[in-house]
Design an enzyme around this catalytic site. Sequence first.
Site, PDB file in Angstrom:
ATOM      1  N   LYS A 187      30.055  42.223  41.817  1.00 18.64           N
ATOM      2  CA  LYS A 187      28.799  41.567  42.236  1.00 18.64           C
ATOM      3  C   LYS A 187      28.250  42.224  43.484  1.00 18.64           C
ATOM      4  O   LYS A 187      28.995  42.746  44.323  1.00 18.64           O
ATOM      5  CB  LYS A 187      28.996  40.065  42.466  1.00 18.64           C
ATOM      6  N   GLY A 189      34.005  44.346  49.288  1.00 19.45           N
ATOM      7  CA  GLY A 189      32.814  43.492  49.328  1.00 19.45           C
ATOM      8  C   GLY A 189      32.183  43.285  47.974  1.00 19.45           C
ATOM      9  O   GLY A 189      31.075  42.755  47.870  1.00 19.45           O
ATOM     10  N   ASP A 209      33.776  33.277  44.552  1.00 15.07           N
ATOM     11  CA  ASP A 209      32.921  34.127  43.716  1.00 15.07           C
ATOM     12  C   ASP A 209      33.308  34.110  42.236  1.00 15.07           C
ATOM     13  O   ASP A 209      32.726  34.838  41.434  1.00 15.07           O
ATOM     14  CB  ASP A 209      32.987  35.584  44.214  1.00 15.07           C
ATOM     15  N   VAL A 246      39.125  47.721  45.879  1.00 15.48           N
ATOM     16  CA  VAL A 246      39.715  46.501  46.451  1.00 15.48           C
ATOM     17  C   VAL A 246      39.217  46.308  47.892  1.00 15.48           C
ATOM     18  O   VAL A 246      39.088  47.279  48.649  1.00 15.48           O
ATOM     19  CB  VAL A 246      41.259  46.619  46.437  1.00 15.48           C
ATOM     20  N   ALA A 296      33.872  41.769  45.293  1.00  9.82           N
ATOM     21  CA  ALA A 296      34.529  40.637  44.619  1.00  9.82           C
ATOM     22  C   ALA A 296      35.325  41.044  43.390  1.00  9.82           C
ATOM     23  O   ALA A 296      35.326  40.340  42.375  1.00  9.82           O
ATOM     24  CB  ALA A 296      33.511  39.548  44.269  1.00  9.82           C
ATOM     25  N   GLY A 297      36.039  42.153  43.497  1.00  8.58           N
ATOM     26  CA  GLY A 297      36.869  42.599  42.373  1.00  8.58           C
ATOM     27  C   GLY A 297      37.967  41.599  42.028  1.00  8.58           C
ATOM     28  O   GLY A 297      38.263  41.378  40.849  1.00  8.58           O
ATOM     29  N   GLY A 298      38.568  40.989  43.035  1.00  7.81           N
ATOM     30  CA  GLY A 298      39.620  40.003  42.771  1.00  7.81           C
ATOM     31  C   GLY A 298      39.054  38.806  42.011  1.00  7.81           C
ATOM     32  O   GLY A 298      39.692  38.279  41.085  1.00  7.81           O
ATOM     33  N   SER A 299      37.855  38.385  42.368  1.00  8.47           N
ATOM     34  CA  SER A 299      37.212  37.267  41.666  1.00  8.47           C
ATOM     35  C   SER A 299      36.872  37.655  40.229  1.00  8.47           C
ATOM     36  O   SER A 299      36.969  36.829  39.314  1.00  8.47           O
ATOM     37  CB  SER A 299      35.929  36.853  42.388  1.00  8.47           C
ATOM     38  N   ALA A 300      36.459  38.915  40.027  1.00  8.36           N
ATOM     39  CA  ALA A 300      36.186  39.388  38.664  1.00  8.36           C
ATOM     40  C   ALA A 300      37.463  39.300  37.826  1.00  8.36           C
ATOM     41  O   ALA A 300      37.433  38.836  36.670  1.00  8.36           O
ATOM     42  CB  ALA A 300      35.670  40.827  38.702  1.00  8.36           C
TER      43      ALA A 300
HETATM   44  P1  ATP Z   1      36.074  38.778  48.661  1.00  8.65           P
HETATM   45  O1  ATP Z   1      35.986  38.606  47.170  1.00  8.65           O
HETATM   46  O2  ATP Z   1      37.091  37.893  49.317  1.00  8.65           O
HETATM   47  O3  ATP Z   1      34.758  38.847  49.341  1.00  8.65           O
HETATM   48  P2  ATP Z   1      36.303  41.603  48.460  1.00  8.65           P
HETATM   49  O4  ATP Z   1      35.296  41.563  47.394  1.00  8.65           O
HETATM   50  O5  ATP Z   1      35.985  42.403  49.666  1.00  8.65           O
HETATM   51  O6  ATP Z   1      36.722  40.180  48.898  1.00  8.65           O
HETATM   52  P3  ATP Z   1      38.572  41.897  46.666  1.00  8.65           P
HETATM   53  O7  ATP Z   1      38.711  43.214  45.990  1.00  8.65           O
HETATM   54  O8  ATP Z   1      38.156  40.745  45.841  1.00  8.65           O
HETATM   55  O9  ATP Z   1      37.664  42.140  47.929  1.00  8.65           O
HETATM   56  O10 ATP Z   1      39.998  41.600  47.350  1.00  8.65           O
HETATM   57  C1  ATP Z   1      40.221  40.820  48.472  1.00  8.65           C
HETATM   58  C2  ATP Z   1      41.740  40.660  48.658  1.00  8.65           C
HETATM   59  O11 ATP Z   1      42.246  39.821  47.639  1.00  8.65           O
HETATM   60  C3  ATP Z   1      42.518  41.946  48.557  1.00  8.65           C
HETATM   61  O12 ATP Z   1      42.726  42.534  49.800  1.00  8.65           O
HETATM   62  C4  ATP Z   1      43.843  41.524  47.920  1.00  8.65           C
HETATM   63  O13 ATP Z   1      44.848  41.359  48.893  1.00  8.65           O
HETATM   64  C5  ATP Z   1      43.582  40.156  47.314  1.00  8.65           C
HETATM   65  N1  ATP Z   1      43.709  40.110  45.824  1.00  8.65           N
HETATM   66  C6  ATP Z   1      44.345  39.185  45.114  1.00  8.65           C
HETATM   67  N2  ATP Z   1      44.235  39.412  43.794  1.00  8.65           N
HETATM   68  C7  ATP Z   1      43.504  40.511  43.644  1.00  8.65           C
HETATM   69  C8  ATP Z   1      43.043  41.237  42.509  1.00  8.65           C
HETATM   70  N3  ATP Z   1      43.333  40.874  41.262  1.00  8.65           N
HETATM   71  N4  ATP Z   1      42.287  42.323  42.738  1.00  8.65           N
HETATM   72  C9  ATP Z   1      41.957  42.680  44.007  1.00  8.65           C
HETATM   73  N5  ATP Z   1      42.394  42.044  45.104  1.00  8.65           N
HETATM   74  C10 ATP Z   1      43.151  40.955  44.937  1.00  8.65           C
END
Ligand code: ATP
Length: 316
Positions: free
Chosen positions: A11, A104, A142, A101, A106-110
């Site tokens: 996103k 910013g 997210d 990762v 939201a890969g973890g949310s995806a």
């Molecule tokens: P946010 O979604 O919190 O704004 P972001 O988009 O910057 O963060 P993400 O890639 O979503 O970053 O990862 C944030 C943190 O979540 C990572 O540093 C990691 O420790 C943790 N995390 C937990 N599960 C996952 C996953 N499946 N993929 C990526 N990161 C994950």
Amino acid sequence: MTGITVRAPAKLNLQLAVGPPRADGYHDLVTVFHAVSLFDQVTVEAAGRDEVTVTGEGADLVPVGHDNLALRAVAALRAAVPDRGPGPGSVHVTIAKRIPVAAGLAGGSADAAAALLACNELWATGLSQQQLGAIAATVGSDVAFALLGGTAVGRGRGEQVTPALAPATQYHWVLAFADGQLSTPEVYAALDRLRAAGPAGAADPVAPAPAQPDLDAALMAALRSGNAARLGARLSNDLQTAAVSLFPALRKTLAAGLELGALGALVAGSGPTCMFLAANAERALELAVSLSGTGVCRSVARVSGPVPGAAVVSAA
Ligand code: ATP
């Protein structure tokens, strides 16, 4: 059925307005989410116990225990449907990452949204989209948007999402990935500090927190018009100054994109990815090539949006 594969998009935030910190430590937001064509792919298969394997972009930065957001989503769905369908058994989750990762995006949310949708199919829970969205909202701010996709307004912590009414215009973006990560909580904390310090002596003063963040009516009008130049002029992110204060190299990246003709430039979410809007696909290609030649970022990607939310790719 042995395995379900789902892909879910990264996103962008076209607007990110941040209120003061709440009693629970979170901030009230008004944001305009926009899903773009950069996807993680998640496969779930029945297994003896819940586990996760991560491959691809930044895999070594992703936790593989129960704090992985995909496994948290699996647990949340299981808790919500104890007695439905053939039974929510244990699963092996395989995540193929393309979304960087802590960037910013939201890969973890995806990944969480993808795991939720995949387990929902695997377990044949019979839950509605709305029920699934409510579970998503409990997993992370997210996640509900990653299920929904498109362009949507987010409120609360971002978990209350409403689709934005807009024509089917596709926008062309260039993403500049940074050499490093930013922690979302640290960027919010930096914003609170900058706001508390006020304008005196600050190199980049930030406005005080609004009591209640507001949706930008001009941004929504730009989206309804489908005019990329209007949209580019209205992009805004309250976290940008805080992200740049923690990652000063971003200042150069943003300036380079604008000098190269981007219609708008913004730090993506909590950063450190920078996003640039181009007038069309050719301009995006030119911008991507020129930006990657300037050395102001680790790598670039061209994406378009809006794209749909999490969707099943294959079920075998
Ligand atoms: P946010 O979604 O919190 O704004 P972001 O988009 O910057 O963060 P993400 O890639 O979503 O970053 O990862 C944030 C943190 O979540 C990572 O540093 C990691 O420790 C943790 N995390 C937990 N599960 C996952 C996953 N499946 N993929 C990526 N990161 C994950």
